[in-house]
Design a protein around this motif. Structure first.
Motif, PDB file in Angstrom:
ATOM      1  N   TRP A   1     -18.496  -0.664  -2.421  1.00 39.96           N
ATOM      2  CA  TRP A   1     -17.765   0.141  -1.436  1.00 39.96           C
ATOM      3  C   TRP A   1     -18.405   0.061  -0.053  1.00 39.96           C
ATOM      4  O   TRP A   1     -17.715  -0.004   0.961  1.00 39.96           O
TER       5      TRP A   1
ATOM      6  N   ALA B   1     -11.861   6.367  -5.018  1.00 42.79           N
ATOM      7  CA  ALA B   1     -11.457   5.070  -4.456  1.00 42.79           C
ATOM      8  C   ALA B   1     -12.580   4.043  -4.583  1.00 42.79           C
ATOM      9  O   ALA B   1     -12.331   2.855  -4.845  1.00 42.79           O
TER      10      ALA B   1
ATOM     11  N   ASN C   1       0.839  -1.187   0.000  1.00 42.65           N
ATOM     12  CA  ASN C   1       0.000   0.000   0.000  1.00 42.65           C
ATOM     13  C   ASN C   1       0.880   1.245   0.000  1.00 42.65           C
ATOM     14  O   ASN C   1       1.747   1.390   0.861  1.00 42.65           O
TER      15      ASN C   1
ATOM     16  N   ALA D   1      -7.690   2.243   1.130  1.00 44.36           N
ATOM     17  CA  ALA D   1      -8.018   2.485  -0.272  1.00 44.36           C
ATOM     18  C   ALA D   1      -7.978   3.979  -0.587  1.00 44.36           C
ATOM     19  O   ALA D   1      -7.444   4.396  -1.631  1.00 44.36           O
ATOM     20  N   SER D   2      -8.518   4.790   0.302  1.00 42.89           N
ATOM     21  CA  SER D   2      -8.524   6.237   0.075  1.00 42.89           C
ATOM     22  C   SER D   2      -7.105   6.800   0.126  1.00 42.89           C
ATOM     23  O   SER D   2      -6.752   7.688  -0.663  1.00 42.89           O
TER      24      SER D   2
ATOM     25  N   GLU E   1      -4.350   5.221  -0.675  1.00 44.45           N
ATOM     26  CA  GLU E   1      -3.655   4.846  -1.907  1.00 44.45           C
ATOM     27  C   GLU E   1      -4.165   5.656  -3.098  1.00 44.45           C
ATOM     28  O   GLU E   1      -3.384   6.089  -3.951  1.00 44.45           O
ATOM     29  N   ALA E   2      -5.469   5.872  -3.155  1.00 44.42           N
ATOM     30  CA  ALA E   2      -6.009   6.719  -4.225  1.00 44.42           C
ATOM     31  C   ALA E   2      -5.384   8.117  -4.136  1.00 44.42           C
ATOM     32  O   ALA E   2      -4.995   8.697  -5.157  1.00 44.42           O
TER      33      ALA E   2
ATOM     34  N   LYS F   1     -11.355   1.070   3.886  1.00 46.96           N
ATOM     35  CA  LYS F   1     -11.710   2.358   3.280  1.00 46.96           C
ATOM     36  C   LYS F   1     -10.603   3.377   3.526  1.00 46.96           C
ATOM     37  O   LYS F   1     -10.295   4.195   2.644  1.00 46.96           O
TER      38      LYS F   1
ATOM     39  N   ARG G   1      -2.680   1.555 -12.338  1.00 50.85           N
ATOM     40  CA  ARG G   1      -3.471   2.288 -11.340  1.00 50.85           C
ATOM     41  C   ARG G   1      -3.680   3.739 -11.779  1.00 50.85           C
ATOM     42  O   ARG G   1      -4.776   4.294 -11.693  1.00 50.85           O
TER      43      ARG G   1
ATOM     44  N   TRP H   1     -10.241  -3.303  -6.422  1.00 47.95           N
ATOM     45  CA  TRP H   1      -9.482  -3.722  -5.251  1.00 47.95           C
ATOM     46  C   TRP H   1      -9.598  -5.222  -5.073  1.00 47.95           C
ATOM     47  O   TRP H   1     -10.634  -5.811  -5.376  1.00 47.95           O
TER      48      TRP H   1
ATOM     49  N   ARG I   1     -12.663   9.843  -1.861  1.00 48.05           N
ATOM     50  CA  ARG I   1     -13.490   8.694  -1.472  1.00 48.05           C
ATOM     51  C   ARG I   1     -14.274   8.145  -2.646  1.00 48.05           C
ATOM     52  O   ARG I   1     -14.342   6.928  -2.885  1.00 48.05           O
TER      53      ARG I   1
END
Length: 327
Positions: free
Chosen positions: A281, A269, A196, A292-293, A295-296, A289, A250, A274, A266
């Motif tokens: 989601w 993401a 991550n 993921a957020s 990494e986004a 969450k 990505r 994933w 959010r």
């Protein structure tokens, strides 16, 4: 059970209950004079019990044992404070060591309340106490021995050089033995799964930092790369090429998502792919969450740094779009 994976080097699997990573590998490097442990598991009973089982199996004497933490994440550093009370020397990279000690106070974690707004995660009623880093990190300060690139740690027949590999965290370090061509890389390079790469502030493009660290290790002669999760990596160059390709995909995925106009972190993401057993989601566990957020966000900021995207702020929430499409 601790398994010998190289002469006098043992890999001990520690379960991470309820976490998609499933387990972390703690490594025990033994010699008649000094031992070295690499990483510990979460600060929770299940990890502590498993960790001590490996210690007892190998009859490790804390009085002649040191601990090295590869990076700040709580699955790696969680038990460091307890071990330091056993008079174990605790080594860490200077940057992450400071952050681990900062993490022992709620003040550090309250910045995640700002992140929840910035990422637009308040839609999901997420708070910082949902974060496993908060739940399972050391809860008191540690007197670390700070390491910098080029420092040497000698254990038996091994001479390990400290290597800076920031990206997964700002101060991630690894250990490299040039003669044996082995590398302990923490979460820098993982097999089967991808590390991550989260958001660590606007001061730097952390994804570019990670790319540079991957390319740095690409140049090393390594036969065995001992990672903290999943498998030992035996072809690090091939795996690095795969990781670089993953992040390129990505970035293209995100550009496709934001091509029609501004979106929050959010919401971006939530539209990304994933590797979780969740179809939508809303079914994501709150910790995922967060990850993921984060990494986004690191990828979005990279697009901003490289002139491919732009952002605006509205009521504390950040919105991103492709360059020239912010509307």
């Amino acid at each position: 059970m601790a398994i010998e994976v190289y002469p006098n080097i043992y890999r001990h699997e520690i379960p991470l209950p309820g976490n998609p990573l499933k387990a972390i590998h703690s490594y025990f490097i033994l010699s008649k004079d000094r031992n070295l442990i690499i990483d510990t598991g979460f600060n929770r009973k299940e990890c502590r019990d498993a960790f001590m089982k490996g210690i007892n199996e190998l009859n490790i004497d804390f009085n002649k044992t040191d601990l090295l933490i590869t990076h700040l994440h709580s699955d790696h550093s969680g038990l460091a404070a307890e071990l330091s009370k056993e008079d174990v020397n605790v080594y860490v990279g200077k940057i992450d060591g400071k952050m681990i000690n900062d993490m022992s106070s709620d003040e550090y974690w309250r910045r995640f309340e700002e992140y929840a707004v910035m990422f637009d995660l308040t839609k999901d009623n997420i708070a910082f106490d949902d974060h496993p880093g908060y739940k399972y990190c050391p809860k008191e300060g540690i007197e670390f021995i700070d390491l910098i690139e080029g420092d040497l740690i000698n254990i038996g027949d091994y001479s390990f050089e400290v290597i800076d590999i920031p990206g997964h965290t700002p101060g991630h370090i690894g250990l490299y033995d040039r003669n044996h061509r082995i590398f302990f890389g923490g979460d820098h390079i993982l097999d089967k799964i991808t590390p991550n790469i989260a958001f660590w502030g606007f001061e730097q493009d952390i994804l570019s930092v990670y790319f540079d660290s991957l390319k740095k290790i690409y140049q090393y002669d390594i036969d065995y790369l001992f990672s903290a999760h999943r498998n030992i990596v035996k072809n690090h160059k091939k795996r690095i090429d795969e990781l670089l390709g993953h992040h390129k995909d990505r970035l293209n995925e995100i550009k496709e998502i934001i091509k029609d106009g501004k979106m929050s972190v959010r919401d971006i993401a939530s539209r990304m792919n994933w590797s979780l057993r969740c179809n939508i989601w809303e079914d994501f566990p709150n910790p995922q969450k967060w990850f993921a957020s984060g990494e986004a966000m690191s990828h979005l900021e990279h697009l901003v740094y490289t002139g491919q995207a732009e952002k605006i702020e509205d009521n504390g929430i950040l919105y991103y779009s492709l360059k020239g499409r912010n509307e």
